[in-house]
Design an enzyme around this catalytic site. Structure first.
Site, PDB file in Angstrom:
ATOM      1  N   GLY A   1       0.769  -1.235   0.000  1.00 37.30           N
ATOM      2  CA  GLY A   1       0.000   0.000   0.000  1.00 37.30           C
ATOM      3  C   GLY A   1       0.804   1.290   0.000  1.00 37.30           C
ATOM      4  O   GLY A   1       0.210   2.368  -0.082  1.00 37.30           O
TER       5      GLY A   1
ATOM      6  N   GLU B   1       4.493  -6.334   1.900  1.00 34.89           N
ATOM      7  CA  GLU B   1       4.037  -6.819   0.589  1.00 34.89           C
ATOM      8  C   GLU B   1       3.911  -5.670  -0.402  1.00 34.89           C
ATOM      9  O   GLU B   1       2.836  -5.405  -0.922  1.00 34.89           O
ATOM     10  CB  GLU B   1       2.679  -7.523   0.754  1.00 34.89           C
ATOM     11  CG  GLU B   1       2.714  -8.689   1.721  1.00 34.89           C
ATOM     12  CD  GLU B   1       1.330  -9.207   2.111  1.00 34.89           C
ATOM     13  OE1 GLU B   1       1.241 -10.331   2.613  1.00 34.89           O
ATOM     14  OE2 GLU B   1       0.333  -8.469   1.910  1.00 34.89           O
ATOM     15  N   PRO B   2       4.997  -4.967  -0.662  1.00 34.26           N
ATOM     16  CA  PRO B   2       4.894  -3.805  -1.550  1.00 34.26           C
ATOM     17  C   PRO B   2       4.768  -4.209  -3.013  1.00 34.26           C
ATOM     18  O   PRO B   2       5.478  -5.100  -3.489  1.00 34.26           O
ATOM     19  CB  PRO B   2       6.220  -3.078  -1.317  1.00 34.26           C
ATOM     20  CG  PRO B   2       7.178  -4.174  -0.969  1.00 34.26           C
ATOM     21  CD  PRO B   2       6.378  -5.217  -0.227  1.00 34.26           C
ATOM     22  N   GLY B   3       3.870  -3.583  -3.707  1.00 34.22           N
ATOM     23  CA  GLY B   3       3.733  -3.807  -5.141  1.00 34.22           C
ATOM     24  C   GLY B   3       3.976  -2.506  -5.871  1.00 34.22           C
ATOM     25  O   GLY B   3       5.022  -2.266  -6.460  1.00 34.22           O
TER      26      GLY B   3
ATOM     27  N   CYS C   1     -15.334   0.662 -27.215  1.00 35.43           N
ATOM     28  CA  CYS C   1     -16.685   1.198 -27.238  1.00 35.43           C
ATOM     29  C   CYS C   1     -17.282   1.255 -25.845  1.00 35.43           C
ATOM     30  O   CYS C   1     -18.192   0.488 -25.509  1.00 35.43           O
ATOM     31  CB  CYS C   1     -17.541   0.368 -28.189  1.00 35.43           C
ATOM     32  SG  CYS C   1     -16.871   0.449 -29.850  1.00 35.43           S
ATOM     33  N   GLU C   2     -16.736   2.129 -25.032  1.00 35.11           N
ATOM     34  CA  GLU C   2     -17.229   2.411 -23.683  1.00 35.11           C
ATOM     35  C   GLU C   2     -16.872   3.861 -23.395  1.00 35.11           C
ATOM     36  O   GLU C   2     -15.757   4.291 -23.699  1.00 35.11           O
ATOM     37  CB  GLU C   2     -16.498   1.554 -22.623  1.00 35.11           C
ATOM     38  CG  GLU C   2     -16.643   0.066 -22.744  1.00 35.11           C
ATOM     39  CD  GLU C   2     -17.952  -0.472 -22.193  1.00 35.11           C
ATOM     40  OE1 GLU C   2     -18.725   0.292 -21.584  1.00 35.11           O
ATOM     41  OE2 GLU C   2     -18.197  -1.677 -22.402  1.00 35.11           O
TER      42      GLU C   2
HETATM   43  C1  LIG Z   1      -2.706  -5.732  -3.484  1.00 39.59           C
HETATM   44  C2  LIG Z   1      -2.066  -6.205  -2.250  1.00 39.59           C
HETATM   45  C3  LIG Z   1      -0.770  -5.789  -1.918  1.00 39.59           C
HETATM   46  C4  LIG Z   1       0.011  -4.794  -2.750  1.00 39.59           C
HETATM   47  O1  LIG Z   1      -0.463  -3.492  -2.660  1.00 39.59           O
HETATM   48  P1  LIG Z   1       0.388  -2.295  -3.268  1.00 39.59           P
HETATM   49  O2  LIG Z   1      -0.462  -1.108  -3.116  1.00 39.59           O
HETATM   50  O3  LIG Z   1       0.634  -2.597  -4.698  1.00 39.59           O
HETATM   51  O4  LIG Z   1       1.645  -2.185  -2.492  1.00 39.59           O
HETATM   52  C5  LIG Z   1      -0.191  -6.320  -0.801  1.00 39.59           C
HETATM   53  N1  LIG Z   1      -0.844  -7.218  -0.019  1.00 39.59           N
HETATM   54  C6  LIG Z   1      -2.095  -7.635  -0.303  1.00 39.59           C
HETATM   55  C7  LIG Z   1      -2.739  -8.623   0.592  1.00 39.59           C
HETATM   56  C8  LIG Z   1      -2.743  -7.144  -1.418  1.00 39.59           C
HETATM   57  O5  LIG Z   1      -3.983  -7.556  -1.686  1.00 39.59           O
END
Ligand SMILES: *Cc1c(COP(=O)(O)O)cnc(C)c1O
Length: 425
Positions: A239, A273-275, A352-353
């Site tokens: 997050g 859990e960084p994305g 087409c949206e």
């Molecule tokens: C989506 C998600 C993330 C990653 O969130 P980011 O905003 O991309 O860092 C981490 N943990 C869980 C459980 C998620 O569902």
């Protein structure tokens, strides 16, 4: 975002002119900076070293095998939300022993697959899920490692579709439930409680929600230990916010300042859990202008990037900077202001949206057919969410490393789009 910069009116990714890639591979095209991916991962690794963290890169933000390989090589672990993502991590050569497995709807097959691969822990979201993990583990003569996912009822002030830690979301459980489940784990020889998990939502630009969450985590770990659990992990999910607009995204160290003391006080190890923090600004989406038109008093730029490529504007009302790849008008830091030489335009795709747009009422320099357009901050939840809607092939992806580049996903063909469909004749 220094990896994406203009040199004499032309956009570069590291040392490669983006237009050259668009000419070679066509559009829509995702262009990634390897240096950005590594820099951002390292910022997190360094900021949290004091609590011996396991950084579980969130595969769902971008699951391209090459990106996973880059992450694995740099020492990242992985957060997966399906058996498919676990399969990808394995195919990319990632270490499965530090994987966190999240998600409210794990199937028996997925649980079995994860147990077979000795993952670090399941983030458990409900009592029936805990029961399934126990049953499947028992059938395999194994012990299921679990972390209970708390819903701490913290408002992370995100878009309503991306808040996950508020009461009433489908994710996690309240403390009373977690406490009950902890008792259940204690009595179950096929389960082991390793930690607690909280993922508050995304993107979160302030540190306050994390500060609250880690405090709550610290209390709960204490209570779990008092029950007799040997619990050692606090997983604060992902997050961390990034800069979509100007430079509003805090550095990982800013989050670490509020998180590390709490994890230390709890005498725990930290999982994250960084994305988005890692992949968000690692890519631009390059598209090409097809037509321009003025209608109903508005300027439209119609280009070949669409909501099937980048769904975030349609799904989350998300803002992405965009700017021509070649232009004499300098891209200002704040693209929402009025800009000399620019007029407002809706940048739309061919689907087409009405919700198929990349930007609305955005100040843009003049653009004409064949001009390339860069949509910034497209690395997270971009290609990973792309689809074949309107039977559009998904775009190609290129990874740039200084002056070199590699195709990491080739453009889909029309035959591939229909490959799974069977004739009824
Ligand atoms: C989506 C998600 C993330 C990653 O969130 P980011 O905003 O991309 O860092 C981490 N943990 C869980 C459980 C998620 O569902």
């Amino acid at each position: 975002m220094s990896e994406f910069a203009y040199r004499e009116g032309e956009l570069y990714c590291e040392d490669v002119p983006v237009a050259r890639l668009a000419e070679e591979f066509g559009t829509p095209l995702w262009v990634y900076s390897k240096s950005h991916l590594l820099t951002r991962l390292k910022q997190i690794q360094d900021a949290f070293t004091d609590v011996d963290p396991v950084i579980c890169y969130s595969v769902k933000s971008n699951s391209n095998l090459s990106i996973l390989q880059v992450m694995a090589e740099a020492g990242s672990s992985f957060d997966v939300v399906s058996g498919g993502e676990l399969y990808r991590v394995k195919r990319a050569g990632g270490d499965t022993s530090k994987i966190a497995f999240a998600g409210v709807g794990k199937t028996d097959d997925e649980i079995r697959f994860a147990l077979d691969n000795e993952i670090l822990m399941f983030n458990v979201e409900s009592e029936p899920e805990l029961d399934r993990i126990s049953t499947v583990a028992a059938s395999m003569n194994k012990i299921g490692p679990v972390a209970l996912r708390l819903n701490p009822d913290i408002d992370a002030k995100t878009h309503q579709k991306t808040t996950t830690g508020k009461k009433g979301n489908k994710f996690g459980m309240d403390y009373e439930k977690a406490s009950q489940l902890a008792d259940k784990v204690l009595a179950d020889p096929n389960l082991e409680l390793r930690g607690i998990h909280m993922h508050l939502g995304s993107p979160i630009l302030s540190t306050e929600p994390y500060e609250k969450a880690v405090k709550r985590g610290q209390e709960i770990v204490g209570e779990m230990r008092a029950k007799g659990h040997d619990i050692n992990w606090i997983n604060l999910g992902g997050g961390f916010g990034i800069s979509y607009h100007t430079d509003e995204g805090p550095d990982a160290s800013v989050y670490a300042d509020v998180i590390v003391p709490g994890v230390k006080a709890a005498n725990c190890r930290l999982a994250l859990e960084p994305g988005r923090y890692i992949t968000g600004n690692s890519a631009v989406l390059i598209s090409q202008v097809l037509y321009t038109k003025h209608e109903g008093g508005k300027r439209f730029v119609i280009q070949d990037g669409a909501m099937n490529d980048l769904m975030r504007p349609a799904m989350y009302d998300a803002f992405h900077r965009l700017w021509p790849v070649k232009t004499n008008v300098e891209m200002p830091l704040d693209v929402e202001k009025e800009i000399a030489g620019c007029t407002p335009a809706d940048v739309v795709g061919p689907i087409c949206e009405s919700c198929d747009y990349l930007a609305k009422d955005r100040a843009l320099p003049p653009m004409e057919r064949d001009d390339y357009l860069a949509t910034f901050s497209a690395g997270a939840y971009g290609s990973a969410m792309s689809s074949n809607y309107n039977s559009r092939p998904r775009g190609a992806e290129v990874l740039v490393d200084e002056g070199e580049y590699r195709l990491i996903r080739r453009r889909e063909t029309l035959d591939e789009i229909i490959a799974h469909e069977l004739s009824c004749l």
